[in-house]
Design a protein around this motif. Structure first.
Motif, PDB file in Angstrom:
ATOM      1  N   ILE A 103       0.838  -1.207   0.000  1.00 10.94           N
ATOM      2  CA  ILE A 103       0.000   0.000   0.000  1.00 10.94           C
ATOM      3  C   ILE A 103       0.870   1.253   0.000  1.00 10.94           C
ATOM      4  CG2 ILE A 103      -1.909  -1.183   1.117  1.00 10.94           C
ATOM      5  CD1 ILE A 103      -1.237   0.370   3.674  1.00 10.94           C
ATOM      6  N   VAL A 104       2.066   1.170   0.592  1.00  9.59           N
ATOM      7  CA  VAL A 104       2.995   2.302   0.549  1.00  9.59           C
ATOM      8  C   VAL A 104       3.890   2.206  -0.679  1.00  9.59           C
ATOM      9  CG1 VAL A 104       4.894   3.488   1.725  1.00  9.59           C
ATOM     10  CG2 VAL A 104       2.967   2.605   3.049  1.00  9.59           C
ATOM     11  N   ARG A 105       4.445   1.044  -0.913  1.00  7.11           N
ATOM     12  CA  ARG A 105       5.394   0.881  -2.025  1.00  7.11           C
ATOM     13  C   ARG A 105       4.730   1.095  -3.379  1.00  7.11           C
ATOM     14  NH1 ARG A 105       6.413  -3.428  -5.072  1.00  7.11           N
ATOM     15  NH2 ARG A 105       5.194  -4.797  -3.706  1.00  7.11           N
ATOM     16  N   VAL A 106       3.526   0.542  -3.553  1.00  8.50           N
ATOM     17  CA  VAL A 106       2.818   0.631  -4.834  1.00  8.50           C
ATOM     18  C   VAL A 106       1.704   1.669  -4.781  1.00  8.50           C
ATOM     19  CG1 VAL A 106       1.385  -0.646  -6.476  1.00  8.50           C
ATOM     20  CG2 VAL A 106       3.332  -1.771  -5.386  1.00  8.50           C
ATOM     21  N   GLY A 107       0.902   1.612  -3.730  1.00  8.55           N
ATOM     22  CA  GLY A 107      -0.281   2.455  -3.675  1.00  8.55           C
ATOM     23  C   GLY A 107      -0.001   3.930  -3.497  1.00  8.55           C
ATOM     24  N   LEU A 108       0.962   4.278  -2.645  1.00  9.20           N
ATOM     25  CA  LEU A 108       1.199   5.695  -2.358  1.00  9.20           C
ATOM     26  C   LEU A 108       1.595   6.484  -3.602  1.00  9.20           C
ATOM     27  CD1 LEU A 108       1.248   7.968  -0.353  1.00  9.20           C
ATOM     28  CD2 LEU A 108       3.574   7.302   0.315  1.00  9.20           C
ATOM     29  N   PRO A 109       2.525   6.016  -4.442  1.00 10.28           N
ATOM     30  CA  PRO A 109       2.824   6.786  -5.669  1.00 10.28           C
ATOM     31  C   PRO A 109       1.599   6.970  -6.560  1.00 10.28           C
ATOM     32  CG  PRO A 109       4.528   5.146  -5.274  1.00 10.28           C
ATOM     33  CD  PRO A 109       3.428   4.844  -4.316  1.00 10.28           C
ATOM     34  N   LEU A 110       0.754   5.954  -6.668  1.00  9.34           N
ATOM     35  CA  LEU A 110      -0.440   6.065  -7.510  1.00  9.34           C
ATOM     36  C   LEU A 110      -1.415   7.088  -6.932  1.00  9.34           C
ATOM     37  CD1 LEU A 110      -1.069   2.273  -8.274  1.00  9.34           C
ATOM     38  CD2 LEU A 110      -0.032   3.991  -9.778  1.00  9.34           C
ATOM     39  N   LEU A 111      -1.572   7.091  -5.627  1.00 11.76           N
ATOM     40  CA  LEU A 111      -2.447   8.075  -4.985  1.00 11.76           C
ATOM     41  C   LEU A 111      -1.899   9.488  -5.166  1.00 11.76           C
ATOM     42  CD1 LEU A 111      -3.109   6.092  -1.693  1.00 11.76           C
ATOM     43  CD2 LEU A 111      -4.876   6.702  -3.346  1.00 11.76           C
ATOM     44  N   ARG A 112      -0.609   9.655  -4.956  1.00 12.98           N
ATOM     45  CA  ARG A 112      -0.013  10.994  -5.051  1.00 12.98           C
ATOM     46  C   ARG A 112      -0.126  11.559  -6.464  1.00 12.98           C
ATOM     47  NH1 ARG A 112       5.665  10.484  -1.761  1.00 12.98           N
ATOM     48  NH2 ARG A 112       5.648  12.752  -1.775  1.00 12.98           N
ATOM     49  N   GLU A 113       0.072  10.708  -7.450  1.00  9.24           N
ATOM     50  CA  GLU A 113      -0.026  11.164  -8.845  1.00  9.24           C
ATOM     51  C   GLU A 113      -1.392  11.769  -9.147  1.00  9.24           C
ATOM     52  OE1 GLU A 113       0.794   7.755 -11.198  1.00  9.24           O
ATOM     53  OE2 GLU A 113       2.921   7.661 -10.620  1.00  9.24           O
ATOM     54  N   ARG A 114      -2.414  11.319  -8.431  1.00 11.92           N
ATOM     55  CA  ARG A 114      -3.791  11.752  -8.697  1.00 11.92           C
ATOM     56  C   ARG A 114      -4.327  12.695  -7.622  1.00 11.92           C
ATOM     57  NH1 ARG A 114      -2.256   7.085 -10.366  1.00 11.92           N
ATOM     58  NH2 ARG A 114      -3.008   6.189 -12.338  1.00 11.92           N
ATOM     59  N   GLY A 115      -3.465  13.097  -6.703  1.00  6.19           N
ATOM     60  CA  GLY A 115      -3.872  14.015  -5.649  1.00  6.19           C
ATOM     61  C   GLY A 115      -4.900  13.415  -4.705  1.00  6.19           C
ATOM     62  N   MET A 116      -4.772  12.117  -4.454  1.00  7.73           N
ATOM     63  CA  MET A 116      -5.733  11.411  -3.620  1.00  7.73           C
ATOM     64  C   MET A 116      -5.100  11.027  -2.285  1.00  7.73           C
ATOM     65  SD  MET A 116      -7.316   8.981  -6.646  1.00  7.73           S
ATOM     66  CE  MET A 116      -8.863   8.521  -5.857  1.00  7.73           C
ATOM     67  N   ARG A 117      -5.957  10.804  -1.285  1.00  6.22           N
ATOM     68  CA  ARG A 117      -5.493  10.411   0.047  1.00  6.22           C
ATOM     69  C   ARG A 117      -6.218   9.144   0.488  1.00  6.22           C
ATOM     70  NH1 ARG A 117      -6.953  15.176   3.723  1.00  6.22           N
ATOM     71  NH2 ARG A 117      -8.786  15.227   2.366  1.00  6.22           N
ATOM     72  N   ALA A 118      -5.671   8.501   1.516  1.00  3.02           N
ATOM     73  CA  ALA A 118      -6.269   7.266   2.004  1.00  3.02           C
ATOM     74  C   ALA A 118      -5.849   7.041   3.453  1.00  3.02           C
ATOM     75  CB  ALA A 118      -5.842   6.081   1.140  1.00  3.02           C
ATOM     76  N   THR A 119      -6.485   6.065   4.081  1.00  2.00           N
ATOM     77  CA  THR A 119      -6.151   5.675   5.449  1.00  2.00           C
ATOM     78  C   THR A 119      -5.708   4.218   5.460  1.00  2.00           C
ATOM     79  OG1 THR A 119      -7.765   7.224   6.388  1.00  2.00           O
ATOM     80  CG2 THR A 119      -7.041   5.411   7.805  1.00  2.00           C
ATOM     81  N   ALA A 120      -4.603   3.950   6.136  1.00  2.00           N
ATOM     82  CA  ALA A 120      -4.113   2.584   6.307  1.00  2.00           C
ATOM     83  C   ALA A 120      -4.364   2.146   7.746  1.00  2.00           C
ATOM     84  CB  ALA A 120      -2.623   2.509   5.998  1.00  2.00           C
ATOM     85  N   PHE A 121      -5.127   1.082   7.923  1.00  2.00           N
ATOM     86  CA  PHE A 121      -5.351   0.508   9.244  1.00  2.00           C
ATOM     87  C   PHE A 121      -4.344  -0.611   9.442  1.00  2.00           C
ATOM     88  CE2 PHE A 121      -9.435   2.535   8.371  1.00  2.00           C
ATOM     89  CZ  PHE A 121      -9.613   3.232   9.556  1.00  2.00           C
ATOM     90  N   VAL A 122      -3.445  -0.421  10.412  1.00  2.00           N
ATOM     91  CA  VAL A 122      -2.302  -1.316  10.555  1.00  2.00           C
ATOM     92  C   VAL A 122      -2.324  -2.011  11.917  1.00  2.00           C
ATOM     93  CG1 VAL A 122      -0.935   0.158   9.025  1.00  2.00           C
ATOM     94  CG2 VAL A 122      -0.768   0.467  11.508  1.00  2.00           C
ATOM     95  N   CYS A 123      -1.684  -3.162  11.957  1.00  2.00           N
ATOM     96  CA  CYS A 123      -1.511  -3.920  13.204  1.00  2.00           C
ATOM     97  C   CYS A 123      -0.145  -3.563  13.769  1.00  2.00           C
ATOM     98  CB  CYS A 123      -1.612  -5.416  12.933  1.00  2.00           C
ATOM     99  SG  CYS A 123      -3.233  -5.911  12.302  1.00  2.00           S
ATOM    100  N   ALA A 124      -0.143  -2.822  14.863  1.00  2.00           N
ATOM    101  CA  ALA A 124       1.100  -2.255  15.380  1.00  2.00           C
ATOM    102  C   ALA A 124       2.125  -3.310  15.755  1.00  2.00           C
ATOM    103  CB  ALA A 124       0.794  -1.374  16.594  1.00  2.00           C
ATOM    104  N   GLY A 125       1.671  -4.490  16.188  1.00  2.00           N
ATOM    105  CA  GLY A 125       2.593  -5.525  16.606  1.00  2.00           C
ATOM    106  C   GLY A 125       3.423  -6.112  15.478  1.00  2.00           C
ATOM    107  N   LEU A 126       3.047  -5.839  14.229  1.00  2.00           N
ATOM    108  CA  LEU A 126       3.775  -6.379  13.084  1.00  2.00           C
ATOM    109  C   LEU A 126       4.721  -5.365  12.446  1.00  2.00           C
ATOM    110  CD1 LEU A 126       0.977  -8.460  11.299  1.00  2.00           C
ATOM    111  CD2 LEU A 126       2.501  -9.126  13.162  1.00  2.00           C
ATOM    112  N   ILE A 127       4.596  -4.093  12.819  1.00  2.00           N
ATOM    113  CA  ILE A 127       5.444  -3.064  12.224  1.00  2.00           C
ATOM    114  C   ILE A 127       6.911  -3.354  12.542  1.00  2.00           C
ATOM    115  CG2 ILE A 127       5.951  -0.581  12.151  1.00  2.00           C
ATOM    116  CD1 ILE A 127       3.201  -1.409  11.025  1.00  2.00           C
ATOM    117  N   ASP A 128       7.783  -3.201  11.543  1.00  2.00           N
ATOM    118  CA  ASP A 128       9.228  -3.414  11.679  1.00  2.00           C
ATOM    119  C   ASP A 128       9.578  -4.866  12.012  1.00  2.00           C
ATOM    120  OD1 ASP A 128       9.978  -0.699  11.180  1.00  2.00           O
ATOM    121  OD2 ASP A 128       9.456  -0.182  13.243  1.00  2.00           O
ATOM    122  N   THR A 129       8.733  -5.808  11.587  1.00  2.00           N
ATOM    123  CA  THR A 129       9.025  -7.225  11.817  1.00  2.00           C
ATOM    124  C   THR A 129       8.934  -7.988  10.497  1.00  2.00           C
ATOM    125  OG1 THR A 129       6.779  -8.121  12.127  1.00  2.00           O
ATOM    126  CG2 THR A 129       7.775  -6.984  14.023  1.00  2.00           C
TER     127      THR A 129
END
Length: 314
Positions: free
Chosen positions: A84-110
């Motif tokens: 969603i960041v690697r692929v989705g964020l550039p596509l959203l930015r190109e079109r001036g769009m925003r979004a929300t990512a709901f993440v599981c904190a226990g998995l971040i940086d793992t």
């Protein structure tokens, strides 16, 4: 159902449904981005017909400090898959769009997989056994493990991890990093709480429900420098103790997974979302985002419940 989706996604039907729901917020619920080209085509369609908002805009509308635009669209992603960041964020930015990512904190940086990915890896490597009470296939096992007490699910996942380690192929999967989350926010997007590690919260004890919310809130606050105020139920399963914990922490919006367009008067503790896949074609996207598909889906579900009730009384 493909024929029905084609009709509902036709230009006349979807245009009429969109016009009837012009002043209603529509919230799309994605997971990963399986097909980059198809997702880009979806964004091209959406960007010319809707204005994207995020949770802070919805909260401001509910507070009366600002109003949502006509055809307001909130794009959300559950589970925090890295693309969603690697692929989705550039596509959203190109079109001036925003979004929300709901993440599981226990998995971040793992490199810890989501639990259902552990099941899939075990199934792919032939490590599900005939004597396993939760099923011999990936689909059977995941469905069964969503129904058992969370302690039993965790014990099963640990056993599958043991089998995978013994096979010489331990379960690992790249997860989002803190740096990627900060880049997502710096681009004008939003991060929400999706629990610590994605249990079905209604299968957890009250104490575990509270810990899932509080631990995730603490870690996301540490990473982002500000506390999250939006939450989405893992698997769509609502749990009372978790909801109480969210209210205690001053969360402002709680999102479901009910495949409905939002009501005119939005309930901040039960914000409806429309389920959509990133590889859906444009007619299906039109049918869903217009509200036509969800209307027929709810009618069909209501009729099915009535038939079941009549059957139970006979």
């Amino acid at each position: 159902m493909n024929a029905v989706s084609s009709i509902l996604g036709s230009r006349p039907v979807s245009a009429m449904s969109t016009a009837l729901t012009r002043n209603r917020l529509r919230v799309l619920a994605y997971h990963g981005i399986a097909d980059q080209d198809a997702f880009a085509a979806q964004l091209d369609h959406l960007s010319t017909r809707y204005t994207t908002v995020i949770g802070s805009d919805v909260r401001a509308d509910l507070d009366g400090s600002s109003s949502l635009p006509d055809r307001a669209l909130w794009i959300t992603f559950d589970d925090g898959e890295p693309e969603i960041v690697r692929v989705g964020l550039p596509l959203l930015r190109e079109r001036g769009m925003r979004a929300t990512a709901f993440v599981c904190a226990g998995l971040i940086d793992t490199e810890t997989p989501q639990w259902w990915e552990t099941v899939r890896m075990a199934a792919d490597r032939g490590l599900l056994r005939r004597e396993d009470t939760f099923g011999e296939t990936n689909a059977e096992a995941v469905a069964a493990l969503k129904q058992v007490p969370d302690s039993a699910r965790r014990a099963t996942i640990e056993e599958l991890n043991r089998r995978l380690r013994s096979s010489g192929e331990p379960a690992t999967q790249r997860q989002l990093t803190s740096t990627e989350l900060l880049a997502w926010v710096a681009a004008g997007c939003e991060v929400g709480n999706h629990s610590w590690d994605h249990p079905c919260l209604d299968r957890c004890s009250d104490d575990e429900q509270r810990q899932q919310i509080q631990r995730a809130d603490q870690d996301l606050t540490r990473i982002l420098g500000t506390a999250p105020t939006v939450f989405a139920w893992p698997n769509g399963n609502i749990a009372p103790a978790a909801l109480a914990a969210l209210k205690d922490l001053d969360y402002r919006l709680v999102l479901g997974f009910d495949h409905r367009i939002c009501a005119k008067q939005i309930d901040p503790w039960a914000v409806s979302r429309l389920r959509i896949d990133s590889d859906a074609d444009i007619p299906r996207l039109r049918s869903i985002v217009s509200g036509a598909h969800s209307s027929v889906f709810q009618l069909h579900a209501h009729a099915r419940r009535r038939r079941r009730g009549q059957h139970d009384r006979t």
